[in-house]
Design a protein around this motif. Structure first.
Motif, PDB file in Angstrom:
ATOM      1  N   PRO A  20       0.825  -1.208   0.000  1.00 58.18           N
ATOM      2  CA  PRO A  20       0.000   0.000   0.000  1.00 58.18           C
ATOM      3  C   PRO A  20       0.862   1.261   0.000  1.00 58.18           C
ATOM      4  N   VAL A  21       0.485   2.207  -0.821  1.00 59.43           N
ATOM      5  CA  VAL A  21       1.142   3.515  -0.840  1.00 59.43           C
ATOM      6  C   VAL A  21       0.195   4.449  -0.096  1.00 59.43           C
ATOM      7  N   PHE A  22       0.689   5.059   0.958  1.00 55.85           N
ATOM      8  CA  PHE A  22      -0.197   5.803   1.835  1.00 55.85           C
ATOM      9  C   PHE A  22       0.452   7.098   2.285  1.00 55.85           C
ATOM     10  N   TYR A  23      -0.383   8.136   2.421  1.00 54.93           N
ATOM     11  CA  TYR A  23       0.080   9.402   2.990  1.00 54.93           C
ATOM     12  C   TYR A  23      -1.045   9.989   3.831  1.00 54.93           C
ATOM     13  N   HIS A  24      -0.684  10.538   4.950  1.00 52.07           N
ATOM     14  CA  HIS A  24      -1.605  11.352   5.742  1.00 52.07           C
ATOM     15  C   HIS A  24      -0.757  12.358   6.503  1.00 52.07           C
ATOM     16  N   ALA A  25      -1.210  13.587   6.560  1.00 54.16           N
ATOM     17  CA  ALA A  25      -0.424  14.660   7.187  1.00 54.16           C
ATOM     18  C   ALA A  25      -0.233  14.447   8.682  1.00 54.16           C
ATOM     19  N   GLU A  26      -1.157  13.763   9.334  1.00 54.52           N
ATOM     20  CA  GLU A  26      -1.073  13.542  10.776  1.00 54.52           C
ATOM     21  C   GLU A  26      -0.353  12.222  11.050  1.00 54.52           C
ATOM     22  N   ALA A  27       0.825  12.300  11.659  1.00 58.52           N
ATOM     23  CA  ALA A  27       1.650  11.115  11.888  1.00 58.52           C
ATOM     24  C   ALA A  27       0.937  10.055  12.735  1.00 58.52           C
ATOM     25  N   ALA A  28       0.228  10.474  13.761  1.00 56.85           N
ATOM     26  CA  ALA A  28      -0.457   9.504  14.629  1.00 56.85           C
ATOM     27  C   ALA A  28      -1.515   8.720  13.848  1.00 56.85           C
ATOM     28  N   TYR A  29      -2.231   9.402  12.961  1.00 56.59           N
ATOM     29  CA  TYR A  29      -3.239   8.732  12.138  1.00 56.59           C
ATOM     30  C   TYR A  29      -2.561   7.743  11.190  1.00 56.59           C
ATOM     31  N   ALA A  30      -1.477   8.164  10.554  1.00 61.88           N
ATOM     32  CA  ALA A  30      -0.749   7.291   9.633  1.00 61.88           C
ATOM     33  C   ALA A  30      -0.241   6.044  10.354  1.00 61.88           C
ATOM     34  N   LYS A  31       0.225   6.205  11.589  1.00 54.82           N
ATOM     35  CA  LYS A  31       0.697   5.047  12.364  1.00 54.82           C
ATOM     36  C   LYS A  31      -0.436   4.068  12.644  1.00 54.82           C
ATOM     37  N   ARG A  32      -1.629   4.589  12.927  1.00 53.58           N
ATOM     38  CA  ARG A  32      -2.778   3.705  13.178  1.00 53.58           C
ATOM     39  C   ARG A  32      -3.147   2.927  11.919  1.00 53.58           C
ATOM     40  N   ILE A  33      -3.107   3.572  10.769  1.00 57.79           N
ATOM     41  CA  ILE A  33      -3.404   2.890   9.511  1.00 57.79           C
ATOM     42  C   ILE A  33      -2.363   1.810   9.252  1.00 57.79           C
ATOM     43  N   MET A  34      -1.094   2.153   9.453  1.00 55.80           N
ATOM     44  CA  MET A  34      -0.030   1.176   9.240  1.00 55.80           C
ATOM     45  C   MET A  34      -0.184  -0.016  10.175  1.00 55.80           C
TER      46      MET A  34
END
Length: 61
Positions: A20-34
């Motif tokens: 998956p190629v993923f981006y989100h400006a909020e690091a905490a949100y990106a960590k939850r998705i990962m």
């Protein structure tokens, strides 16, 4: 120094062919998705910096 060898990465990608190629400006949100993807069995991730500060970040290298 790389954490994983190129051979290990290739072997992992071949075993888990979804990257998956993923981006989100909020690091905490990106960590939850990962974490959710990892919990679901994915082992290889690609993160991109596509936010508004991306061009400045790349130029500062």
């Amino acid at each position: 120094m790389p954490r994983f060898s190129a051979d290990y990465i290739l072997e992992t990608v071949l075993r888990h062919p979804i990257v998956p190629v993923f981006y989100h400006a909020e690091a905490a949100y990106a960590k939850r998705i990962m974490q959710a993807c990892y919990d679901g069995g994915l082992r290889v991730f690609e993160f991109t910096n596509r936010g508004e500060k991306a061009p400045r970040f790349l130029l500062s290298w």
